[in-house]
Design a protein around this motif. Sequence first.
Motif, short mmCIF file in Angstrom:
data_model
loop_
_atom_site.label_atom_id
_atom_site.label_comp_id
_atom_site.label_asym_id
_atom_site.label_seq_id
_atom_site.Cartn_x
_atom_site.Cartn_y
_atom_site.Cartn_z
N SER A 97 0.82 -1.22 0.00
CA SER A 97 0.00 0.00 0.00
C SER A 97 0.85 1.26 0.00
CB SER A 97 -0.95 0.01 1.20
OG SER A 97 -0.21 0.03 2.42
N ASP A 102 -2.60 2.27 -6.03
CA ASP A 102 -3.69 1.33 -6.27
C ASP A 102 -3.11 0.10 -6.96
OD1 ASP A 102 -3.50 1.91 -9.09
OD2 ASP A 102 -4.68 3.71 -8.71
N THR A 103 -3.95 -0.89 -7.21
CA THR A 103 -3.49 -2.15 -7.79
C THR A 103 -2.85 -1.95 -9.16
OG1 THR A 103 -5.31 -3.27 -6.64
CG2 THR A 103 -4.18 -4.49 -8.36
N THR A 106 0.55 -0.24 -8.90
CA THR A 106 1.55 -1.15 -8.35
C THR A 106 2.03 -2.16 -9.40
OG1 THR A 106 0.61 -0.97 -6.14
CG2 THR A 106 2.01 -2.87 -6.56
N LEU A 107 1.09 -2.77 -10.11
CA LEU A 107 1.45 -3.78 -11.10
C LEU A 107 2.26 -3.18 -12.26
CD1 LEU A 107 -1.86 -5.84 -11.24
CD2 LEU A 107 0.31 -6.51 -10.19
N ILE A 138 0.61 -11.03 -8.91
CA ILE A 138 -0.61 -10.30 -9.26
C ILE A 138 -1.77 -10.72 -8.36
CG2 ILE A 138 -2.38 -10.02 -11.05
CD1 ILE A 138 -0.10 -10.16 -13.11
N ILE A 141 -1.24 -9.28 -4.79
CA ILE A 141 -1.48 -7.83 -4.73
C ILE A 141 -2.97 -7.52 -4.83
CG2 ILE A 141 -1.14 -5.66 -5.98
CD1 ILE A 141 1.67 -6.65 -6.66
N GLU A 142 -3.66 -8.20 -5.74
CA GLU A 142 -5.10 -7.96 -5.88
C GLU A 142 -5.86 -8.36 -4.62
OE1 GLU A 142 -6.10 -10.06 -9.43
OE2 GLU A 142 -5.71 -8.32 -10.72
N ALA A 145 -5.10 -5.72 -1.96
CA ALA A 145 -5.78 -4.47 -2.30
C ALA A 145 -7.26 -4.56 -1.99
CB ALA A 145 -5.56 -4.15 -3.78
N GLN A 146 -7.87 -5.70 -2.31
CA GLN A 146 -9.29 -5.88 -2.03
C GLN A 146 -9.56 -5.86 -0.53
OE1 GLN A 146 -11.04 -9.39 -3.74
NE2 GLN A 146 -12.99 -9.11 -2.71
#
Length: 307
Positions: A97, A102-103, A106-107, A138, A141-142, A145-146
Amino acid sequence: MQYNPTIHFIPPKPPKRERRVGIYCRVSSNSSEQLKSLSAQVSALTRLTAAAPQWLLVDVYMDIASSKTGSSRKEFARMIEDCHSHNLEIIFTKSISRFGRDTVDTLEALNQLKTLGVRVIFEQEDLDTANIDSELMISIIEAIAQAENESRSDNIKWGIKQRAAQGTSKLYNRKCYGYYNDEDGNLAIDEKEAKNVRMIFSLYIQGKSVLGIVKELERLGIKSPTGKATWPKRTIDVILSNEKYMGNVRLLDNGKHSACYLAEDNNPAIISKETFQAVQIEKQHRSNVIKGEEGNQRKSRKYSSKK
């Protein structure tokens, strides 16, 4: 033959620090609390870097900026430039974070750094991009983030509920047609608009339909709350249902079966409580939906204006 050897102390050779490391830290504002957090991030990551024999701290990059997508991150951009110049091999940061806003952000950064051969290590999540394949990274991270978004949403909802319960919510004094906010932020009556509100309630009680009220307002040349010559029927419906006009404000009302907060005598009233209640009874009487044994049903004929 006797020897008298000379003793020399040979200290161990320090390990070669061959991995050039950059520390990245970010906070979302320059408040004293956030600046303390920034200092703590830098201090903790610097100690951890120094404890790794093969690491050489090259630079520390610190951003103090908004978390909004469009905000500038000059230090982050400088760090990426240093990676392009091959001045960095490892980026050490506190958490996902703090690294990205945001996702997607970051990606994109991780894909760029992977192409440059730069590792990114997230201390809090104990993740190292050198040890994780792209698809798994991925997914991680997702998922994080969620979870963070859900937690943030829950915190916001909790805060709104607490302020509503304590009577400190600014929503209690949110202005609507007929009111303005005084210098203290409290609701005060706008007499010019309030006269129109009283007329709307009066016309409805006299038998005018919502459409009939719209036509009367437009005939008199009275502008809508948005300054237009035409009045949407929805605007009249909202005015006739707004408890604020009798001095009350209801917050977090999501339907008949949900809890809510009611502030009575929250603001000066434009109409009396009796007038407001009379309008609600009349609205129910005119409604083309009736309750029966088989549930809600529509009447065969809608209400039409008497005048």
